[in-house]
Design a protein around this motif. Structure first.
Motif, mmCIF file in Angstrom:
data_model
loop_
_atom_site.group_PDB
_atom_site.id
_atom_site.type_symbol
_atom_site.label_atom_id
_atom_site.label_comp_id
_atom_site.label_asym_id
_atom_site.label_seq_id
_atom_site.Cartn_x
_atom_site.Cartn_y
_atom_site.Cartn_z
ATOM 1 N N CYS A 172 0.857 -1.190 0.000
ATOM 2 C CA CYS A 172 0.000 0.000 0.000
ATOM 3 C C CYS A 172 0.893 1.241 0.000
ATOM 4 C CB CYS A 172 -0.881 0.020 1.239
ATOM 5 S SG CYS A 172 -1.939 -1.425 1.346
ATOM 6 N N SER A 173 0.612 2.187 -0.872
ATOM 7 C CA SER A 173 1.519 3.335 -0.992
ATOM 8 C C SER A 173 1.412 4.283 0.207
ATOM 9 C CB SER A 173 1.269 4.080 -2.298
ATOM 10 O OG SER A 173 -0.089 4.447 -2.388
ATOM 11 N N VAL A 174 0.224 4.582 0.686
ATOM 12 C CA VAL A 174 0.078 5.551 1.792
ATOM 13 C C VAL A 174 0.474 4.909 3.119
ATOM 14 C CG1 VAL A 174 -1.565 6.995 3.087
ATOM 15 C CG2 VAL A 174 -1.726 6.854 0.585
ATOM 16 N N GLY A 175 -0.102 3.764 3.447
ATOM 17 C CA GLY A 175 0.361 2.986 4.599
ATOM 18 C C GLY A 175 -0.416 3.175 5.889
ATOM 19 N N ILE A 176 -1.147 4.269 6.057
ATOM 20 C CA ILE A 176 -2.073 4.359 7.201
ATOM 21 C C ILE A 176 -3.474 4.619 6.652
ATOM 22 C CG2 ILE A 176 -0.329 5.111 8.875
ATOM 23 C CD1 ILE A 176 -1.586 7.911 8.767
ATOM 24 N N GLU A 177 -4.482 4.347 7.481
ATOM 25 C CA GLU A 177 -5.865 4.394 7.014
ATOM 26 C C GLU A 177 -6.301 5.816 6.662
ATOM 27 O OE1 GLU A 177 -4.779 3.431 9.883
ATOM 28 O OE2 GLU A 177 -5.496 1.432 10.395
ATOM 29 N N SER A 178 -7.425 5.862 5.931
ATOM 30 C CA SER A 178 -7.960 7.132 5.445
ATOM 31 C C SER A 178 -8.312 8.090 6.579
ATOM 32 C CB SER A 178 -9.212 6.857 4.615
ATOM 33 O OG SER A 178 -10.183 6.197 5.398
ATOM 34 N N THR A 179 -8.319 9.363 6.238
ATOM 35 C CA THR A 179 -8.890 10.401 7.106
ATOM 36 C C THR A 179 -10.405 10.217 7.057
ATOM 37 O OG1 THR A 179 -7.127 11.903 6.424
ATOM 38 C CG2 THR A 179 -9.111 12.912 7.392
ATOM 39 N N VAL A 180 -11.062 10.188 8.230
ATOM 40 C CA VAL A 180 -12.536 10.075 8.240
ATOM 41 C C VAL A 180 -13.114 11.440 8.617
ATOM 42 C CG1 VAL A 180 -14.555 8.934 9.225
ATOM 43 C CG2 VAL A 180 -12.461 7.618 8.840
ATOM 44 N N LEU A 181 -13.917 12.005 7.694
ATOM 45 C CA LEU A 181 -14.475 13.351 7.855
ATOM 46 C C LEU A 181 -15.994 13.261 7.951
ATOM 47 C CD1 LEU A 181 -13.955 16.490 7.669
ATOM 48 C CD2 LEU A 181 -14.404 16.244 5.216
ATOM 49 N N ASP A 182 -16.545 13.747 9.046
ATOM 50 C CA ASP A 182 -18.004 13.719 9.221
ATOM 51 C C ASP A 182 -18.625 14.928 8.519
ATOM 52 O OD1 ASP A 182 -20.582 13.395 9.982
ATOM 53 O OD2 ASP A 182 -20.187 13.272 12.138
ATOM 54 N N LEU A 183 -19.430 14.640 7.495
ATOM 55 C CA LEU A 183 -20.133 15.708 6.763
ATOM 56 C C LEU A 183 -21.636 15.576 6.960
ATOM 57 C CD1 LEU A 183 -18.125 15.633 3.393
ATOM 58 C CD2 LEU A 183 -18.007 17.354 5.197
ATOM 59 N N SER A 184 -22.039 14.845 7.991
ATOM 60 C CA SER A 184 -23.470 14.598 8.192
ATOM 61 C C SER A 184 -24.112 15.680 9.052
ATOM 62 C CB SER A 184 -23.688 13.224 8.819
ATOM 63 O OG SER A 184 -23.214 13.224 10.143
ATOM 64 N N CYS A 185 -23.278 16.571 9.639
ATOM 65 C CA CYS A 185 -23.865 17.668 10.421
ATOM 66 C C CYS A 185 -23.366 18.999 9.855
ATOM 67 C CB CYS A 185 -23.526 17.505 11.901
ATOM 68 S SG CYS A 185 -21.986 16.697 12.206
ATOM 69 N N ASP A 186 -23.749 20.108 10.495
ATOM 70 C CA ASP A 186 -23.476 21.426 9.914
ATOM 71 C C ASP A 186 -21.984 21.719 9.762
ATOM 72 O OD1 ASP A 186 -26.126 21.720 9.843
ATOM 73 O OD2 ASP A 186 -26.280 22.888 11.710
ATOM 74 N N VAL A 187 -21.199 21.317 10.772
ATOM 75 C CA VAL A 187 -19.767 21.643 10.747
ATOM 76 C C VAL A 187 -18.961 20.383 10.428
ATOM 77 C CG1 VAL A 187 -17.942 22.749 12.093
ATOM 78 C CG2 VAL A 187 -20.331 23.120 12.698
ATOM 79 N N PRO A 188 -18.149 20.407 9.339
ATOM 80 C CA PRO A 188 -17.315 19.230 9.047
ATOM 81 C C PRO A 188 -16.319 18.980 10.175
ATOM 82 C CG PRO A 188 -17.244 20.829 7.238
ATOM 83 C CD PRO A 188 -17.937 21.493 8.385
ATOM 84 N N ILE A 189 -16.174 17.729 10.536
ATOM 85 C CA ILE A 189 -15.264 17.437 11.655
ATOM 86 C C ILE A 189 -14.495 16.146 11.364
ATOM 87 C CG2 ILE A 189 -17.108 16.345 13.023
ATOM 88 C CD1 ILE A 189 -15.722 17.760 15.443
ATOM 89 N N ILE A 190 -13.190 16.167 11.616
ATOM 90 C CA ILE A 190 -12.363 14.980 11.346
ATOM 91 C C ILE A 190 -12.487 14.008 12.521
ATOM 92 C CG2 ILE A 190 -9.992 14.132 11.067
ATOM 93 C CD1 ILE A 190 -9.423 16.481 9.307
ATOM 94 N N LEU A 191 -12.990 12.814 12.228
ATOM 95 C CA LEU A 191 -13.181 11.805 13.277
ATOM 96 C C LEU A 191 -11.930 10.946 13.443
ATOM 97 C CD1 LEU A 191 -16.750 10.527 12.304
ATOM 98 C CD2 LEU A 191 -16.144 12.350 13.888
ATOM 99 N N ARG A 192 -11.232 10.705 12.315
ATOM 100 C CA ARG A 192 -9.984 9.923 12.386
ATOM 101 C C ARG A 192 -8.952 10.624 11.514
ATOM 102 N NH1 ARG A 192 -9.707 3.795 10.244
ATOM 103 N NH2 ARG A 192 -9.896 4.872 8.250
ATOM 104 N N LYS A 193 -7.766 10.841 12.085
ATOM 105 C CA LYS A 193 -6.707 11.517 11.336
ATOM 106 C C LYS A 193 -6.089 10.574 10.308
ATOM 107 C CE LYS A 193 -5.748 14.323 15.337
ATOM 108 N NZ LYS A 193 -4.969 14.392 16.571
ATOM 109 N N GLY A 194 -5.669 11.158 9.186
ATOM 110 C CA GLY A 194 -4.984 10.368 8.163
ATOM 111 C C GLY A 194 -3.998 11.276 7.462
ATOM 112 N N MET A 195 -3.567 10.918 6.271
ATOM 113 C CA MET A 195 -2.568 11.743 5.587
ATOM 114 C C MET A 195 -3.194 12.980 4.945
ATOM 115 S SD MET A 195 0.192 10.499 6.503
ATOM 116 C CE MET A 195 1.550 11.121 5.502
ATOM 117 N N ILE A 196 -4.516 13.019 4.787
ATOM 118 C CA ILE A 196 -5.180 14.257 4.349
ATOM 119 C C ILE A 196 -5.566 15.013 5.626
ATOM 120 C CG2 ILE A 196 -7.215 15.209 3.198
ATOM 121 C CD1 ILE A 196 -7.005 12.883 1.211
ATOM 122 N N SER A 197 -5.046 16.243 5.749
ATOM 123 C CA SER A 197 -5.173 16.960 7.025
ATOM 124 C C SER A 197 -6.347 17.922 7.014
ATOM 125 C CB SER A 197 -3.879 17.740 7.287
ATOM 126 O OG SER A 197 -3.780 18.783 6.324
ATOM 127 N N ALA A 198 -6.642 18.481 8.196
ATOM 128 C CA ALA A 198 -7.698 19.498 8.319
ATOM 129 C C ALA A 198 -7.379 20.690 7.411
ATOM 130 C CB ALA A 198 -7.803 19.943 9.776
#
Ligand code: TXA
Ligand code: MG
Length: 330
Positions: A172-198
């Motif tokens: 696997c090229s990246v090596g750690i799991e995806s960034t998980v971003l909650d878009l189900s409410c008004d303010v986007p919020i990162i639930l799990r950090k990954g290589m794509i940052s806030a």
């Protein structure tokens, strides 16, 4: 059950798709980590994921898609901000949490009314999902609590005899799991950090993106509660001064352990008299190597010390190391 490992080609993709249509599991490469896939519409098939991985049933799965038409089938109430983010980041190592449609069985989402969706960028992953023609529910293809698998052999070591097929698409090229971003409410919020940052995301939408407050009583992502990424031996993170790491190493040797130091390339010379492995020179290299190195050294040593003094605390790497150590940071 015999577990086959097949290199990805037309024949193995056909075999994989046929297993998925029969309600069986297939492990497959993505650019982050290997996934353990089932037809996301088939609840009996999805139940096999939880069984094979020994995964707690309250931890929801990510649904993987190969085109945007699949997104409209499984998710609804997609806001204009969500559209912007999806247009920019799909396919990639970003997972978004959206309101779910009823076609997704509750077992996939652990009874939440949201669904996590990702379109992986890895070509073999896209070919596999596309060949199956259905969205693929998939967690990381490790036994629950173990470090995530970034090579086909890691999947085999954890799940041999429990799944019929591993599609081997290399490392696997990246090596750690995806960034998980909650878009189900008004303010986007990162639930799990990954290589794509806030910051990467806020540049696209023009407003601040926050990380989930670890101390918040409202834990939106049930998976965060569980033990994760634990090697088979203790792991200590040293984020303080060099003598702390050297003392810890000496103390481990004196008490009969076989310790190893893992550290970014720039610090390797400090440990010339120790057993030591370089994690890599850049954040990208370190993420790529992290889980593979932890899996390799845990069979040779019985105590892991990670010396990482200037770690970026907001990074996915820091998050994985903190969890792998079970909070054992000095
Ligand atoms: O890179 C990845 O994300 C890999 C590859 C295979 O795609 N998958 C992966 O899946 O890491 P897993 O199951 O190991 O982690 C999924 C994470 C968990 O923290 C889970 O709680 C969260 O996503 N999640 C899934 N569905 C969710 C939902 N509806 N709401 C909030 N969090 C969700
Ligand atoms: Mg996982």
């Amino acid at each position: 059950m015999i577990t086959k490992i097949l290199k990805i080609n037309n024949d193995s993709l056909t075999e994989a798709a046929s297993l998925i249509h029969k309600g069986e599991l297939v492990a497959f490469v993505t650019e982050t980590v290997y996934g353990l896939g089932a037809n996301a519409f088939n609840q009996e098939a999805v139940a096999k994921i939880f069984e094979a991985k020994l995964r707690p049933s309250d931890n929801p799965l990510i649904v993987h898609i190969s085109d945007l038409a699949m997104l409209d089938v499984i998710a609804e109430q997609i806001s204009s901000v969500a559209v912007k983010i999806i247009e920019k980041f799909f396919p990639s190592s970003l997972t978004v949490v959206l309101k779910k449609k009823n076609v997704i069985p509750n077992i996939v989402t652990a009874n939440l009314n949201t669904v996590a969706v990702r379109m992986p960028a890895n070509k073999d992953a896209l070919s596999f999902i596309n060949k199956c023609g259905v969205p693929i529910a998939a967690p990381s293809a490790n036994t629950s609590t173990r470090p995530s698998p970034t090579r086909a052999i890691d999947v085999y070591n954890d799940l041999n005899g429990r799944i019929p097929l591993i599609l081997d698409g290399g490392d696997c090229s990246v090596g750690i799991e995806s960034t998980v971003l909650d878009l189900s409410c008004d303010v986007p919020i990162i639930l799990r950090k990954g290589m794509i940052s806030a910051d990467d995301i806020s540049h696209v939408i023009g407003c601040e993106v926050k990380y989930l407050d670890a101390n918040s009583s409202k834990v939106n992502s049930p998976g965060l509660r569980h033990k994760h990424y634990a090697p088979s031996c203790p792991l200590t993170v040293v984020s303080g001064s060099l003598p702390l790491a050297l003392d810890k190493y000496k103390q481990m040797c004196e008490t009969g352990f076989r310790p190893v130091i893992l550290t970014p390339a720039q610090y390797i010379d400090y440990f010339y008299c120790c057993q030591c492995v370089s994690l890599g020179a850049t954040e990208d290299e370190i993420a790529h190597n992290l889980f593979a190195i932890i899996r390799d050294v845990e069979s040779l040593y019985n105590n892991i010390i990670v010396y990482y003094p200037d770690i970026n605390e907001c990074s996915g790497i820091a998050d994985r190391l903190l969890r792998a150590s079970g909070g054992n940071v000095i």
